[in-house]
Design a protein around this motif. Structure first.
Motif, short mmCIF file in Angstrom:
data_model
loop_
_atom_site.label_atom_id
_atom_site.label_comp_id
_atom_site.label_asym_id
_atom_site.label_seq_id
_atom_site.Cartn_x
_atom_site.Cartn_y
_atom_site.Cartn_z
N MET A 122 0.99 -0.90 10.59
CA MET A 122 2.11 -1.34 11.43
C MET A 122 2.16 -2.85 11.58
O MET A 122 2.46 -3.38 12.63
CB MET A 122 2.05 -0.70 12.82
CG MET A 122 2.07 0.79 12.79
SD MET A 122 2.25 1.46 14.44
CE MET A 122 0.68 1.06 15.14
N ASN A 166 6.09 -5.89 8.65
CA ASN A 166 5.16 -4.81 8.32
C ASN A 166 4.70 -4.89 6.87
O ASN A 166 4.24 -3.91 6.32
CB ASN A 166 5.82 -3.45 8.56
CG ASN A 166 7.01 -3.23 7.66
OD1 ASN A 166 7.42 -4.13 6.95
ND2 ASN A 166 7.56 -2.04 7.69
N ARG A 167 4.79 -6.06 6.24
CA ARG A 167 4.52 -6.10 4.81
C ARG A 167 3.11 -6.54 4.47
O ARG A 167 2.66 -6.29 3.36
CB ARG A 167 5.52 -7.03 4.12
CG ARG A 167 6.92 -6.49 4.14
CD ARG A 167 7.10 -5.41 3.13
NE ARG A 167 8.11 -4.46 3.59
CZ ARG A 167 8.68 -3.55 2.81
NH1 ARG A 167 8.36 -3.47 1.55
NH2 ARG A 167 9.54 -2.71 3.30
N ARG A 224 -1.17 -0.96 5.78
CA ARG A 224 -0.33 -1.91 6.51
C ARG A 224 -0.59 -1.88 7.99
O ARG A 224 -0.41 -2.87 8.67
CB ARG A 224 1.14 -1.58 6.26
CG ARG A 224 1.58 -1.96 4.86
CD ARG A 224 3.01 -1.61 4.72
NE ARG A 224 3.53 -2.05 3.43
CZ ARG A 224 4.74 -1.76 3.02
NH1 ARG A 224 5.53 -1.04 3.78
NH2 ARG A 224 5.16 -2.18 1.86
#
Ligand code: SF4
Ligand code: SF4
Lengths: 360, 202
Positions: free
Chosen positions: A53, A43-44, A51
């Protein structure tokens, strides 16, 4: 000319739809496994702090794949080494041409079938293309100049050829019942209702064939629990010598095949674009109520219904992939030849007898 | 040599059918999937915050809870007047198995205290976090309870803590100004810190 334009639009629609779904598969794979295993998942990756998800990870992945160094091992056959992933993706993509994703609709006086290529032996075409996919795999193993890759390629070939037989025979039962190999006609044939309220889908008349088909088709996709040809983390697979986007293309081919299997399962056993109780004139519920639906809405509902079924199958496959351990090679062969193959043959015999009995 | 024969239990027909086993496996994974999906969605809406959906700690934003006895980065406790509680007894320097503490003692104005550290350095690049220094201290002057785990630096030199950072754990390198009121040795106050002690020992 206009016919050509219509075909191009349809082809592009299917092409981009399928490719995007394949990219989403990488997201689905990560996230679904994470949620099953009580994790959070990738999720980065973010754009401007958003983001979503982890939805940007497929994007980041493709940028990474394209910018990575492409290594061809010394002594490998350069041309075949490059051709192998192309074959894999190409044959996986062209199969989608025969999948009907909606009913015909009328536009400016012409009938447009929502299917890229109307082939009257569409099923044969799909199986032919599936068989040709073996070339991508065996070439990858052969052209890498790596014994382990070659062995992986051989494993893959043996597996795909073995399971294609069960796959083909499982489908024969469906063909016999609906009496056509044209997938569009086959889907139309599933539009009736049994005893007034059960939709006469393939699963209802051919449940055994469905189980055999699903198992064999999963084996065709070379994913867990049938991922012996690849096993990228421990047993070395046919694409061990691939890097960068060529490696990515093999993965893409895997995802494409998963989607293809989901499409086929939907088309053959779950009524394709059929919506229960929806006919071209509107809903006709078994309790007598009717609800008229306009023609574009009817076609649209069909496309939506098809997409939902395909996505459900994709999620189901992913769930299986994160549930089951890998087969051992002898177990795999035994399941294919001593399990699925006889079951499929018996299913064909029983179906044939039943049909002959009913016709008399 | 005695040979022990392990007989595996034969699979029952039910297990050999495989499909029921797949179903039971799917039941487990699907139960987790649905439960976590539900919890994740509830969290988005601000509900059920006390039930975790994932065991993951999103590290830089969310820190793991530490046990009370957890040994983290050192600090020197401080008296009310802002001077270190340490009396420069050298016990910690002596007990340290990694030889990473360097103390230079100076004379304290209060005759009851006698000494205080003019210099107190710990080389975290060498420290093994055994906690002996804390155990041995007679004055409760050194503790390992700051909860600081992210000790990382680009050079070995930056891993060395001096008395400023030890007395004020919130300070991070690079230090710009010396804030200690009492006489001590440090680079910030203009003095040069000698490495003689370390060289002698190594
Ligand atoms: S924790 Fe152990 S190694 Fe580290 S400074 Fe204290 S005594 Fe030395
Ligand atoms: S043991 Fe305690 S009082 Fe003695 S020098 Fe170390 S920190 Fe200071």
């Amino acid at each position: 000319m206009i016919d050509l334009a219509v075909k191009v639009v349809l082809a592009l629609f299917v092409f981009f739809g399928v490719l995007n779904l394949a990219a989403l598969h990488t997201w689905l794979e990560r996230k679904q496994s994470a949620v099953i295993q009580d994790r959070v998942g990738a999720n980065r990756a973010s754009i401007l702090g958003w983001r979503l998800m982890g939805l940007f990870h497929p994007l980041a992945d493709s940028i990474k794949m394209f910018t990575k160094e492409d290594i061809v091992p010394a002594g490998a056959d350069r041309i075949l080494h490059t051709l192998a992933p192309v074959f894999s993706v190409f044959f996986a993509l062209v199969t989608f041409a025969a999948i009907p994703f909606g009913d015909r609709f009328l536009l400016g006086g012409r009938v447009i079938e929502l299917q890229v290529a109307k082939i009257n032996v569409a099923l044969l075409y799909i199986f032919a293309m599936l068989s040709l996919e073996v070339y991508g795999v065996i070439l990858a193993g052969f052209a890498s100049r790596n014994n382990y890759a070659l062995l992986g390629g051989l494993r893959a070939t043996a597996q795909m050829i073995s399971y294609e037989i069960a796959l083909g025979i499982a489908v024969v039962g469906v063909i016999m019942i609906y009496g056509t190999m044209d997938l569009q006609e086959l889907v139309r044939g599933q539009g009736q209702n049994l005893a007034g309220w059960i939709p006469l889908w393939g699963i209802v008349v051919q449940p055994v064939a469905f189980v055999v088909f699903l198992t064999a088709a999963l084996a065709e996709t070379k994913r867990i629990p049938f991922d012996l040809p690849e096993g990228e983390s421990e047993i070395i697979g046919y694409f061990v010598e691939y890097s960068g986007m060529k490696f990515g293309m093999f993965f893409l081919a895997d995802f494409l095949e998963t989607i293809l299997v989901a499409c086929l399962a939907t088309t053959l056993f779950f009524g394709g674009w059929q919506v229960p109780y929806l006919t071209s004139s509107g809903f006709q519920f078994p309790w007598g109520a009717t609800l008229p639906v306009s023609q574009p809405a009817y076609v649209l509902l069909g496309v939506v219904s098809f997409s939902i079924k395909v996505v459900i199958f994709c999620v189901l496959f992913m769930q299986l992939r994160w549930t089951l351990p890998r087969f051992r090679y002898d177990q795999l062969m035994r399941l294919g030849w001593l399990g699925l193959f006889p079951i499929a043959v018996v299913n064909v015999l029983v179906t044939a007898s039943a049909l002959a009995f009913l016709k008399r | 040599m005695a040979v022990k024969v392990l007989r595996r239990r034969d699979l029952t027909v039910w297990e050999k059918l495989y499909i029921p086993q797949i179903a039971s496996g799917l039941k487990v994974t699907t139960a987790h999937l649905l439960r976590n999906l539900l919890l994740h969605s509830a969290h988005r809406l601000g509900l059920l915050q006390n039930r975790r959906a994932a065991v993951t700690f999103q590290y830089p934003e969310e820190l793991r809870p530490l046990a009370p006895r957890f040994r983290s980065r050192h600090r020197l406790t401080v008296r009310d007047d802002g001077t270190p509680r340490c009396v420069g007894c050298m016990l910690c320097e002596t007990v340290c198995p990694a030889h990473c503490i360097t103390i230079v003692a100076g004379e304290h104005p209060d005759p009851n205290v006698e000494k205080y550290p003019v210099r107190f350095d710990i080389d975290l690049g060498v420290c093994v976090y055994c906690g002996y220094c804390v155990e041995v201290c007679p004055e409760d002057a050194i503790r390992m309870d700051t909860g600081i785990l992210d000790v990382a630096a680009y050079s070995r030199d930056a891993m060395k803590l001096d008395i400023h950072e030890l007395m004020n754990p919130s300070l991070r390198k690079p230090l710009t100004a010396c804030m200690l009121e009492f006489p001590h040795e440090c680079r910030l106050a203009g003095g040069e810190v000698s490495t003689r002690d370390h060289q002698r020992r190594n």
